[in-house]
Design a protein around this motif. Structure first.
Motif, short mmCIF file in Angstrom:
data_model
loop_
_atom_site.label_atom_id
_atom_site.label_comp_id
_atom_site.label_asym_id
_atom_site.label_seq_id
_atom_site.Cartn_x
_atom_site.Cartn_y
_atom_site.Cartn_z
N CYS A 57 5.11 -5.85 -0.93
CA CYS A 57 3.69 -5.81 -0.57
C CYS A 57 3.60 -5.80 0.94
N THR A 59 1.91 -4.29 4.85
CA THR A 59 0.74 -3.86 5.59
C THR A 59 1.17 -3.60 7.03
N GLY A 68 5.02 -8.08 5.43
CA GLY A 68 4.55 -8.46 4.11
C GLY A 68 5.53 -9.33 3.36
N LEU A 115 -3.61 -10.73 1.57
CA LEU A 115 -3.20 -9.35 1.30
C LEU A 115 -3.82 -8.91 -0.02
N ILE A 136 0.80 -0.69 -0.23
CA ILE A 136 0.15 -1.04 1.03
C ILE A 136 -1.04 -1.93 0.73
N CYS A 137 -1.19 -2.98 1.53
CA CYS A 137 -2.24 -3.96 1.28
C CYS A 137 -3.29 -3.93 2.38
N ASP A 138 -4.54 -4.14 1.98
CA ASP A 138 -5.60 -4.42 2.93
C ASP A 138 -5.52 -5.89 3.30
N VAL A 139 -6.16 -6.25 4.42
CA VAL A 139 -6.14 -7.62 4.91
C VAL A 139 -7.57 -8.14 4.99
N THR A 150 -7.47 -5.44 12.05
CA THR A 150 -6.28 -4.89 11.42
C THR A 150 -6.36 -3.36 11.41
N ARG A 152 -5.74 -0.81 9.39
CA ARG A 152 -6.40 -0.09 8.30
C ARG A 152 -7.91 -0.26 8.38
N ASP A 259 -1.67 6.37 5.70
CA ASP A 259 -0.75 5.72 4.78
C ASP A 259 0.52 6.55 4.61
#
Length: 485
Positions: A57, A59, A68, A115, A136-139, A150, A152, A259
């Motif tokens: 996981c 970012t 991550g 995350l 890919i993770c959002d924050v 961040t 993204r 991404d």
């Protein structure tokens, strides 16, 4: 530099219709899909079909480095809460934590950031020996609120500004990089690797098929790794520098393309390491050789009609097209630090090295910063040739699109197009990191577009990186100052 292959095809007569179908990142929920699922139920089926044991996981941090946690598949699908310390967004590329300066401050509690996996990015890690996936993770903050600084989220913020006007940005990155021989001594210059012929690669091999064939097995792995992850490579060429390659990605949604570049950089490094060499995205890895760029093709699509906003119904350029260019000219110097983020980045932006040195624009003119490729009205676009390949793709795309947006909003008029050579003589762009940083902090128009939280944080990190660089004594200083001053 010789003419480059254009990834957004000038001959395409159906670009707008293709883009209409790709208004958001494509999400395929079938277990056979290489990348992306619709929901957690589909994710469980996708993971089971591949026998996935572990999941990364990840970012991007401010430098674009993956951060991550790894976990077993069973924990990933059981609603496990994932968190990272906020300090991860407050350290430099060297891992140092800079002093507070200007408006840059540390979060007093170094509290957790959560995350949130974006399941549309779920894919395999094809170079791992055990079945492994990545996502890919959002924050977000502890209460689920958006964290504005961040990468993204910075890009999402800019894209949303366009969507409020009824438009969808479309981008296509072109990423250059070098293959270099393995080197564990940072005091020694980098050198080209030995290809399959047994000889080191030399410069001046632009568009050479033989140059690409020197690394056939490595390039095959790049293609295989990309195919396994659902990454769509458009073209691959050998560039001007020794063992310098360029890969173009197909055009599409800015977040999805960022991404892909994020995944793509990991993929290239892993493939190179497998074959006993390094891949570097440094802007200027070798003295006297061309730098590596990340050119960005940009256009706007009307969400309702699917037409290219840069073209009128009669095929002529629209006012928005010229205001977009005007915005690039006016605001890019103030966002250059997001497209050229390191001290090394400014070694690339020098005269006579086949890269821009000012904000000139022109039709099919590769010596300008902003080139308008030959195209039909449906494919009219602006190519930003300033970003270097060391840039965080999310921040470079956000900066470039933000400048065009501000140009349209403020009705910025461009200069006359340049028909002559534009990258010789005086450099009209910031010549170093601190100068570029000062321009960003001084431009108040950027605050509502990028957020003051991001600008303050980014400025503090870049000042810290510059101070770290200043602690290092270079070979030039030892050679010319040691016995002469």
């Amino acid at each position: 530099m010789p003419a480059k292959k254009i990834s957004m095809k000038a001959a395409s007569k159906t670009q707008s219709s293709r883009i209409k179908r790709a208004k958001k990142p494509t999400v395929l929920s079938s277990p056979a899909s290489a990348r992306g699922v619709a929901d957690w139920k589909d994710a469980a089926r996708w993971l089971k079909a591949r026998g996935i044991e572990d999941i990364e996981c990840i970012t991007p941090d401010l430098a674009g480095v993956p951060r991550g946690k790894m976990m077993p598949t069973s924990k990933f699908t059981s609603n496990t809460s994932l968190a990272l310390p906020s300090a991860l967004y407050r350290h430099t590329i060297s891992g140092d934590y800079p002093d507070e300066s200007g408006s840059f401050r540390y979060e007093p509690r170094d509290s957790d950031l959560k995350l949130v996996p974006d399941l549309s990015t779920l894919t395999t890690v094809p170079w791992e020996s055990d079945p492994t996936a990545q996502v890919i993770c959002d924050v977000v903050g502890s209460d689920g609120e958006e964290v504005p600084y961040t990468p993204r989220n910075v890009l999402k913020r800019v894209v949303e500004l366009y969507e409020k006007k009824g438009w969808r940005p479309v981008v296509a990155p072109e990423i250059e990089f070098y293959l270099v021989a393995k080197n564990d001594d940072p005091d020694l210059p980098l050198v080209p690797p030995v290809g399959r012929s047994g000889r080191p690669i030399v410069a001046g091999q632009a568009y050479s098929i033989a140059g690409i064939n020197e690394f056939d097995e490595l390039i095959d792995d790049i293609y295989h790794f990309c195919e396994a992850q659902g990454l769509e490579i458009d073209t691959l060429i050998h560039e001007e520098g020794p063992a310098q390659l360029e890969i173009n990605l197909r055009h599409g949604d800015p977040l999805e393309l960022a991404d892909q570049v994020f995944y793509f950089k990991r993929t290239i490094r892993e493939a190179a390491t497998k074959h006993g060499t390094f891949a570097t995205f440094m802007a200027k890895p070798m003295q006297g050789q061309p730098g590596s760029a990340m050119h960005i093709h940009q256009s706007l699509i009307d969400i309702e009609t699917g037409r290219n906003v840069f073209s009128l119904e009669n095929g002529e350029p629209s006012p928005e097209f010229f205001h977009f260019i005007g915005g690039m000219q006016k605001y890019v110097p103030s966002t250059l630090v997001m497209m050229a983020p390191y001290v090394n980045s400014y070694r690339r932006l020098t005269p006579d090295m086949a890269c821009p040195v000012n904000t000139a624009w022109g039709y099919d003119n590769r010596t300008t910063a902003f080139r308008i490729p030959v195209s039909d009205p449906d494919s009219r676009r602006v190519e930003n040739r300033l970003p270097s390949s060391d840039a965080n793709p999310y921040l470079a795309l956000a900066a470039s699109l933000a400048c065009g947006y501000l140009g349209i909003e403020n009705l910025a008029d461009p200069s006359a197009p340049t028909a002559d050579t534009a990258n010789e003589g005086i450099v009209d762009l910031p010549r170093g990191l601190l100068e570029a940083l000062a321009l960003m902090e001084a431009e108040t128009a950027l605050v509502p577009v990028l957020s003051h939280e991001f600008i303050d944080l980014y400025a503090g990190i870049k000042r810290g990186e510059f101070e770290t660089f200043m602690e290092v004594i270079s070979p030039w200083e030892r050679e010319f100052l040691l016995l002469h001053v």
